[in-house]
Design an enzyme around this catalytic site. Structure first.
Site, PDB file in Angstrom:
ATOM      1  N   HIS A  76      -7.036   2.224  10.185  1.00  0.00           N
ATOM      2  CA  HIS A  76      -6.059   1.618   9.270  1.00  0.00           C
ATOM      3  C   HIS A  76      -6.387   1.986   7.828  1.00  0.00           C
ATOM      4  O   HIS A  76      -7.034   1.238   7.098  1.00  0.00           O
ATOM      5  CB  HIS A  76      -6.063   0.106   9.454  1.00  0.00           C
ATOM      6  CG  HIS A  76      -4.950  -0.617   8.772  1.00  0.00           C
ATOM      7  ND1 HIS A  76      -4.674  -1.951   9.024  1.00  0.00           N
ATOM      8  CD2 HIS A  76      -4.041  -0.215   7.862  1.00  0.00           C
ATOM      9  CE1 HIS A  76      -3.652  -2.330   8.293  1.00  0.00           C
ATOM     10  NE2 HIS A  76      -3.251  -1.292   7.560  1.00  0.00           N
ATOM     11  N   GLU A  82      -8.628  -0.963   6.037  1.00  0.00           N
ATOM     12  CA  GLU A  82      -7.543  -0.929   5.043  1.00  0.00           C
ATOM     13  C   GLU A  82      -8.134  -0.939   3.636  1.00  0.00           C
ATOM     14  O   GLU A  82      -7.675  -1.647   2.742  1.00  0.00           O
ATOM     15  CB  GLU A  82      -6.581  -2.099   5.246  1.00  0.00           C
ATOM     16  CG  GLU A  82      -5.212  -1.867   4.623  1.00  0.00           C
ATOM     17  CD  GLU A  82      -4.220  -2.983   4.910  1.00  0.00           C
ATOM     18  OE1 GLU A  82      -3.018  -2.739   4.752  1.00  0.00           O
ATOM     19  OE2 GLU A  82      -4.637  -4.099   5.281  1.00  0.00           O
ATOM     20  N   HIS A 113       3.673  -2.872  10.981  1.00  0.00           N
ATOM     21  CA  HIS A 113       3.222  -3.122   9.605  1.00  0.00           C
ATOM     22  C   HIS A 113       4.419  -3.231   8.678  1.00  0.00           C
ATOM     23  O   HIS A 113       5.187  -2.281   8.517  1.00  0.00           O
ATOM     24  CB  HIS A 113       2.325  -1.971   9.141  1.00  0.00           C
ATOM     25  CG  HIS A 113       1.378  -2.326   8.042  1.00  0.00           C
ATOM     26  ND1 HIS A 113       1.773  -2.953   6.884  1.00  0.00           N
ATOM     27  CD2 HIS A 113       0.028  -2.158   7.928  1.00  0.00           C
ATOM     28  CE1 HIS A 113       0.727  -3.134   6.095  1.00  0.00           C
ATOM     29  NE2 HIS A 113      -0.346  -2.673   6.719  1.00  0.00           N
ATOM     30  N   HIS A 138      -4.478  -6.507  10.657  1.00  0.00           N
ATOM     31  CA  HIS A 138      -5.006  -7.678   9.951  1.00  0.00           C
ATOM     32  C   HIS A 138      -5.492  -8.728  10.943  1.00  0.00           C
ATOM     33  O   HIS A 138      -5.271  -9.928  10.774  1.00  0.00           O
ATOM     34  CB  HIS A 138      -3.946  -8.258   9.005  1.00  0.00           C
ATOM     35  CG  HIS A 138      -3.187  -7.201   8.264  1.00  0.00           C
ATOM     36  ND1 HIS A 138      -1.832  -6.977   8.438  1.00  0.00           N
ATOM     37  CD2 HIS A 138      -3.599  -6.251   7.374  1.00  0.00           C
ATOM     38  CE1 HIS A 138      -1.444  -5.966   7.689  1.00  0.00           C
ATOM     39  NE2 HIS A 138      -2.502  -5.507   7.029  1.00  0.00           N
ATOM     40  N   TYR A 198       2.573 -10.041   5.050  1.00  0.00           N
ATOM     41  CA  TYR A 198       1.851  -9.219   6.021  1.00  0.00           C
ATOM     42  C   TYR A 198       1.370 -10.070   7.201  1.00  0.00           C
ATOM     43  O   TYR A 198       1.560  -9.718   8.369  1.00  0.00           O
ATOM     44  CB  TYR A 198       0.637  -8.549   5.363  1.00  0.00           C
ATOM     45  CG  TYR A 198       0.924  -7.310   4.542  1.00  0.00           C
ATOM     46  CD1 TYR A 198       2.198  -7.045   4.035  1.00  0.00           C
ATOM     47  CD2 TYR A 198      -0.090  -6.412   4.249  1.00  0.00           C
ATOM     48  CE1 TYR A 198       2.442  -5.924   3.263  1.00  0.00           C
ATOM     49  CE2 TYR A 198       0.142  -5.281   3.474  1.00  0.00           C
ATOM     50  CZ  TYR A 198       1.403  -5.036   2.981  1.00  0.00           C
ATOM     51  OH  TYR A 198       1.630  -3.926   2.230  1.00  0.00           O
ATOM     52  N   ARG A 238       1.091   4.532   1.752  1.00  0.00           N
ATOM     53  CA  ARG A 238       0.829   3.177   1.259  1.00  0.00           C
ATOM     54  C   ARG A 238       1.875   2.214   1.804  1.00  0.00           C
ATOM     55  O   ARG A 238       3.086   2.421   1.626  1.00  0.00           O
ATOM     56  CB  ARG A 238       0.844   3.182  -0.269  1.00  0.00           C
ATOM     57  CG  ARG A 238       0.491   1.858  -0.911  1.00  0.00           C
ATOM     58  CD  ARG A 238       0.414   2.030  -2.418  1.00  0.00           C
ATOM     59  NE  ARG A 238       0.050   0.789  -3.083  1.00  0.00           N
ATOM     60  CZ  ARG A 238      -0.166   0.680  -4.386  1.00  0.00           C
ATOM     61  NH1 ARG A 238      -0.068   1.763  -5.161  1.00  0.00           N
ATOM     62  NH2 ARG A 238      -0.492  -0.477  -4.921  1.00  0.00           N
ATOM     63  N   ALA A 239       1.433   1.151   2.444  1.00  0.00           N
ATOM     64  CA  ALA A 239       2.357   0.260   3.133  1.00  0.00           C
ATOM     65  C   ALA A 239       3.326  -0.410   2.169  1.00  0.00           C
ATOM     66  O   ALA A 239       4.537  -0.487   2.431  1.00  0.00           O
ATOM     67  CB  ALA A 239       1.578  -0.785   3.919  1.00  0.00           C
ATOM     68  N   ARG A 292      -9.458  -5.939  -3.042  1.00  0.00           N
ATOM     69  CA  ARG A 292     -10.294  -4.863  -3.587  1.00  0.00           C
ATOM     70  C   ARG A 292     -11.542  -5.364  -4.310  1.00  0.00           C
ATOM     71  O   ARG A 292     -12.338  -4.553  -4.788  1.00  0.00           O
ATOM     72  CB  ARG A 292      -9.468  -4.002  -4.543  1.00  0.00           C
ATOM     73  CG  ARG A 292      -8.203  -3.445  -3.915  1.00  0.00           C
ATOM     74  CD  ARG A 292      -7.513  -2.462  -4.832  1.00  0.00           C
ATOM     75  NE  ARG A 292      -6.248  -1.991  -4.261  1.00  0.00           N
ATOM     76  CZ  ARG A 292      -5.548  -0.968  -4.721  1.00  0.00           C
ATOM     77  NH1 ARG A 292      -5.992  -0.287  -5.768  1.00  0.00           N
ATOM     78  NH2 ARG A 292      -4.411  -0.623  -4.146  1.00  0.00           N
TER      79      ARG A 292
END
Length: 341
Positions: free
Chosen positions: A6, A284, A178, A223, A194, A71-72, A290
């Site tokens: 992912h 991910e 997704h 996830h 999400y 990028r989702a 982040r």
């Protein structure tokens, strides 16, 4: 070997977002539609964006290969019409394929689909075919809600999705379920939409009988499967109330969850509920979360640490790190095998 199934191209050169802004402006009637030929991103720019970010972290964390898709949140299928989505998907998929070509030992491409609200899912089949046959994609991302948080599409068990499923089974390619950006102010994109979508997808699959029609279809619920592992007893009970088979038969032969769960207790719960053969390693990285976790001093999305600390045996850990991915992603396995890995 450690395979991260992912990964998204969240650090693409700025020119990509600038071109998308022009496309959105055209959709809004503020400017002419940009030409894809006007988007210029050199190989050096791709290398700079990857080596300073995803590749650096892969090296630091000991991740060998990443399945790499657009990028989702940038998929944004709610923008414009089908033609807009088709153009955008082509550009994003081509970029991920270029990254994989530059780093063939580290990245393997996956694709987004050119979905659009109200469009027949079958319209995404040609891009699926192109990405598998021409770009070497080993998986696709399937958005169950192209409307961006308003849920106007039929459930994943609806027959309108069947042409996509037929092609996925033909190619033996899994789909990661997704969603993309939420434009519904009630649902934060990564914190609510999400995870809501992951949970919703599992409940839709419980309510239907999709895998009776497609016993070889493989779906990945990212996830950590949303809320499903935490509420697995509720889902088991609902399946009983709906007169469905036990979830081990009804779902777990066809769905898998990943390890994009960003704390140790969450991973421990996931591994205590889900059979190990249904769990795929993923991070991910450089995605929704982040920052550094002040409780551990490490990045939230450094999910390898959680697997290393989990109370599982070495063989189980190896299967989650790579064996399960090679089984669920046969085209990835074939590619690795051809390269002697």
């Amino acid at each position: 070997m450690i395979i991260d199934i992912h990964g998204h191209y969240t650090t693409a050169p700025p020119a990509l977002a600038a071109w998308r802004d022009e496309q959105i402006a055209a959709v809004d009637g503020r400017s002419p539609h940009p030409d894809p030929a006007d988007l210029h991103i050199s190989d050096d720019e791709l290398r700079e964006s990857i080596e300073a970010n995803q590749l650096r972290l892969m090296d630091e964390r000991g991740i060998d290969v990443t399945v790499f898709s657009p990028r989702a949140s940038f998929m944004a299928h709610h923008v414009g019409d089908l033609a807009v989505s088709q153009q955008w998907a082509t550009i994003c998929n081509d970029l991920c394929a270029r990254v994989a070509a530059l780093y063939p030992d580290r990245f393997v491409p996956a694709a987004m689909l050119p979905q659009s609200p109200g469009a027949d899912p079958a319209t995404s089949v040609p891009e699926l075919v192109r990405c598998v046959e021409e770009l070497g994609a080993v998986a696709v991302n399937l958005n169950p809600d192209p409307s961006g948080g308003h849920w106007t599409s039929p459930p994943l068990t609806d027959r309108s999705w069947y042409p996509l499923y037929e092609k996925l089974v033909e190619y033996d390619v899994p789909a990661m379920v997704h969603v993309s950006t939420s434009v519904n102010p009630a649902f934060h994109t990564t914190g609510a939409h999400y995870l809501n979508a992951d949970t919703t997808a599992i409940m839709q699959l419980i309510q239907g009988d999709l895998f009776a029609d497609f016993p070889d279809l493989k779906l990945v619920i990212p996830h950590g499967g949303g809320a499903a592992p935490y509420h697995w007893g509720r889902f088991r009970g609902l399946a009983m109330a709906l007169k469905k088979p036990p979830l081990e038969e009804h779902l777990l032969r066809n769905i898998h969850v990943d390890t994009c769960v960003y704390h140790q207790p969450g991973i421990d719960l996931l591994l205590s509920v889900m059979p190990p053969e249904n769990v795929l390693f993923a991070s991910e990285m450089i995605g929704a979360v982040r920052d550094i976790d002040p409780q551990t001093g490490h990045s939230f999305d450094d999910t390898r640490r959680y697997l290393e600390a989990a109370d599982i045996d070495a063989d189980t850990r190896t299967e989650i790190f790579s064996g399960n991915a090679r089984r669920v992603y046969p085209r990835l396995d074939a590619l690795l095998t051809a390269n002697g890995r």
